[in-house]
Write a protein that holds these residues in place. Structure first.
Motif, PDB file in Angstrom:
ATOM      1  N   THR A 109       5.688  13.410  16.174  1.00 21.72           N
ATOM      2  CA  THR A 109       5.054  13.733  14.896  1.00 21.72           C
ATOM      3  C   THR A 109       3.541  13.709  15.059  1.00 21.72           C
ATOM      4  OG1 THR A 109       5.108  11.422  14.160  1.00 21.72           O
ATOM      5  CG2 THR A 109       6.941  12.839  13.490  1.00 21.72           C
ATOM      6  N   VAL A 110       2.895  14.688  14.463  1.00 21.15           N
ATOM      7  CA  VAL A 110       1.436  14.760  14.402  1.00 21.15           C
ATOM      8  C   VAL A 110       1.093  14.798  12.925  1.00 21.15           C
ATOM      9  CG1 VAL A 110      -0.630  16.038  15.069  1.00 21.15           C
ATOM     10  CG2 VAL A 110       1.386  16.049  16.570  1.00 21.15           C
ATOM     11  N   GLY A 111       0.527  13.717  12.402  1.00 20.02           N
ATOM     12  CA  GLY A 111       0.348  13.624  10.958  1.00 20.02           C
ATOM     13  C   GLY A 111      -1.023  13.147  10.537  1.00 20.02           C
ATOM     14  N   LYS A 112      -1.486  13.697   9.445  1.00 16.28           N
ATOM     15  CA  LYS A 112      -2.750  13.288   8.813  1.00 16.28           C
ATOM     16  C   LYS A 112      -2.423  12.320   7.680  1.00 16.28           C
ATOM     17  CE  LYS A 112      -7.284  14.045   7.974  1.00 16.28           C
ATOM     18  NZ  LYS A 112      -8.338  13.792   8.972  1.00 16.28           N
ATOM     19  N   ILE A 113      -3.076  11.161   7.671  1.00 16.77           N
ATOM     20  CA  ILE A 113      -2.810  10.143   6.661  1.00 16.77           C
ATOM     21  C   ILE A 113      -3.842  10.243   5.543  1.00 16.77           C
ATOM     22  CG2 ILE A 113      -2.557   7.677   6.218  1.00 16.77           C
ATOM     23  CD1 ILE A 113      -1.807   7.327   9.143  1.00 16.77           C
ATOM     24  N   PHE A 114      -3.345  10.273   4.313  1.00 17.11           N
ATOM     25  CA  PHE A 114      -4.207  10.368   3.138  1.00 17.11           C
ATOM     26  C   PHE A 114      -4.024   9.138   2.249  1.00 17.11           C
ATOM     27  CE2 PHE A 114      -3.346  14.662   4.508  1.00 17.11           C
ATOM     28  CZ  PHE A 114      -4.558  15.332   4.355  1.00 17.11           C
ATOM     29  N   ARG A 115      -5.124   8.619   1.730  1.00 15.57           N
ATOM     30  CA  ARG A 115      -5.047   7.590   0.701  1.00 15.57           C
ATOM     31  C   ARG A 115      -4.971   8.256  -0.655  1.00 15.57           C
ATOM     32  NH1 ARG A 115     -10.628   6.768   2.036  1.00 15.57           N
ATOM     33  NH2 ARG A 115     -10.087   4.880   3.185  1.00 15.57           N
TER      34      ARG A 115
ATOM     35  N   HIS B  91       0.851  -1.195   0.000  1.00 13.64           N
ATOM     36  CA  HIS B  91       0.000   0.000   0.000  1.00 13.64           C
ATOM     37  C   HIS B  91       0.881   1.237   0.000  1.00 13.64           C
ATOM     38  CE1 HIS B  91       0.833  -0.587   4.344  1.00 13.64           C
ATOM     39  NE2 HIS B  91       0.738   0.730   4.415  1.00 13.64           N
ATOM     40  N   GLU B  92       0.290   2.363  -0.297  1.00 13.97           N
ATOM     41  CA  GLU B  92       1.008   3.637  -0.272  1.00 13.97           C
ATOM     42  C   GLU B  92       0.087   4.717   0.257  1.00 13.97           C
ATOM     43  OE1 GLU B  92       2.179   5.142  -4.134  1.00 13.97           O
ATOM     44  OE2 GLU B  92       0.611   3.995  -5.139  1.00 13.97           O
ATOM     45  N   VAL B  93       0.662   5.651   0.995  1.00  7.62           N
ATOM     46  CA  VAL B  93      -0.095   6.748   1.591  1.00  7.62           C
ATOM     47  C   VAL B  93       0.742   8.017   1.521  1.00  7.62           C
ATOM     48  CG1 VAL B  93      -1.414   5.289   3.178  1.00  7.62           C
ATOM     49  CG2 VAL B  93       0.784   6.255   3.915  1.00  7.62           C
ATOM     50  N   VAL B  94       0.092   9.130   1.770  1.00  6.08           N
ATOM     51  CA  VAL B  94       0.775  10.402   1.967  1.00  6.08           C
ATOM     52  C   VAL B  94       0.489  10.853   3.397  1.00  6.08           C
ATOM     53  CG1 VAL B  94       0.797  12.864   1.348  1.00  6.08           C
ATOM     54  CG2 VAL B  94       0.767  11.120  -0.456  1.00  6.08           C
ATOM     55  N   VAL B  95       1.525  11.256   4.105  1.00  8.42           N
ATOM     56  CA  VAL B  95       1.385  11.731   5.478  1.00  8.42           C
ATOM     57  C   VAL B  95       1.802  13.197   5.526  1.00  8.42           C
ATOM     58  CG1 VAL B  95       1.969  11.341   7.896  1.00  8.42           C
ATOM     59  CG2 VAL B  95       1.998   9.417   6.284  1.00  8.42           C
ATOM     60  N   LYS B  96       0.903  14.038   6.020  1.00  9.36           N
ATOM     61  CA  LYS B  96       1.151  15.475   6.092  1.00  9.36           C
ATOM     62  C   LYS B  96       0.978  15.935   7.533  1.00  9.36           C
ATOM     63  CE  LYS B  96      -0.294  19.876   4.017  1.00  9.36           C
ATOM     64  NZ  LYS B  96      -1.249  20.529   3.070  1.00  9.36           N
ATOM     65  N   GLY B  97       1.985  16.635   8.062  1.00 10.20           N
ATOM     66  CA  GLY B  97       1.849  17.053   9.447  1.00 10.20           C
ATOM     67  C   GLY B  97       3.000  17.893   9.937  1.00 10.20           C
ATOM     68  N   PHE B  98       3.278  17.757  11.252  1.00  8.24           N
ATOM     69  CA  PHE B  98       4.282  18.583  11.909  1.00  8.24           C
ATOM     70  C   PHE B  98       5.189  17.719  12.780  1.00  8.24           C
ATOM     71  CE2 PHE B  98       0.662  21.356  11.134  1.00  8.24           C
ATOM     72  CZ  PHE B  98       1.272  22.451  10.541  1.00  8.24           C
TER      73      PHE B  98
END
Length: 212
Positions: free
Chosen positions: A146-152, A129-136
């Motif tokens: 790390t505080v991150g939002k996971i996107f599919r 699988h693959e995801v994008v993680v965006k955060g701080f």
């Protein structure tokens, strides 16, 4: 560490221990958590470091051996940085031991060229699988938060078309150090206590989750 396959350590990498606590916070409470972390961390003047990473997870399955998982990650917001390849072992026995403050597992991190995904495919690994993680990212001494939002990804390989995976952010508290530095676990636990009740950081037993 039954079920963990040993891997040869590549040149330029070091096998280390990762101490880890994890949790999640609803999107509606995320700003409150970020405000708390700004006050507690070493980033109080400069602010946290923003990140946006693309992570691709590969698995190699053998008929007589346990599967091996590798995580390839690169920074979408800093494309000139090298890719990072990571292997993590099974959590050490004793995760249910209340005297142990954090999950502990072996990890190997190595910087790679940008054709690492092609190399893994040629080696027999298959995309899981693959995801994008965006955060701080925050730091407090040796502790990384790390505080991150996971996107599919709506289209495989396309990091421009993203959908949130949940209505929450993942929170990870970690320290990577040589073996035997168990005192860092107690330091992490004390730091985690200061984030309550906004977020509850705990040891996550992956083996138990896999049996559900």
């Amino acid at each position: 560490q039954g079920g963990t396959m040993s891997l040869p350590v590549p040149s330029g990498s070091v096998s280390m221990q990762e101490y880890l606590l994890q949790g999640s916070v609803l999107d509606t409470s995320c700003e409150t958590l970020l405000h708390r972390l700004r006050g507690l961390s070493d980033n109080v003047d400069s602010g946290p470091e923003a990140f946006m990473d693309h992570e691709v997870v590969y698995i190699l399955r053998g008929s007589q051996t346990p599967p091996v998982m590798l995580r390839a990650r690169h920074a979408l917001d800093q494309p000139d940085l090298p890719w990072q390849l990571r292997y993590v072992g099974t959590a050490e026995a004793g995760i249910g031991d209340k005297s142990r403050s954090t999950l502990v597992r072996t990890c190997i991190d190595v910087a790679t060229s940008d054709n690492v995904t092609t190399f893994l495919t040629d080696m027999g690994f298959r995309l899981d699988h693959e995801v994008v993680v965006k955060g701080f990212l925050f730091t407090k001494g040796c502790i990384k938060v790390t505080v991150g939002k996971i996107f599919r990804m709506a289209v495989p390989g396309n990091t421009d078309n993203l959908d949130p995976l949940t209505l929450s952010h993942m929170v990870e508290l970690s320290v990577v150090s040589p073996s035997g530095q168990d005192e860092v676990a107690d330091t992490m636990k004390m730091f985690a206590e200061q984030l309550k009740p906004i977020v509850q950081l705990e040891k996550v037993d992956y083996r138990r989750l896999q049996q559900v």
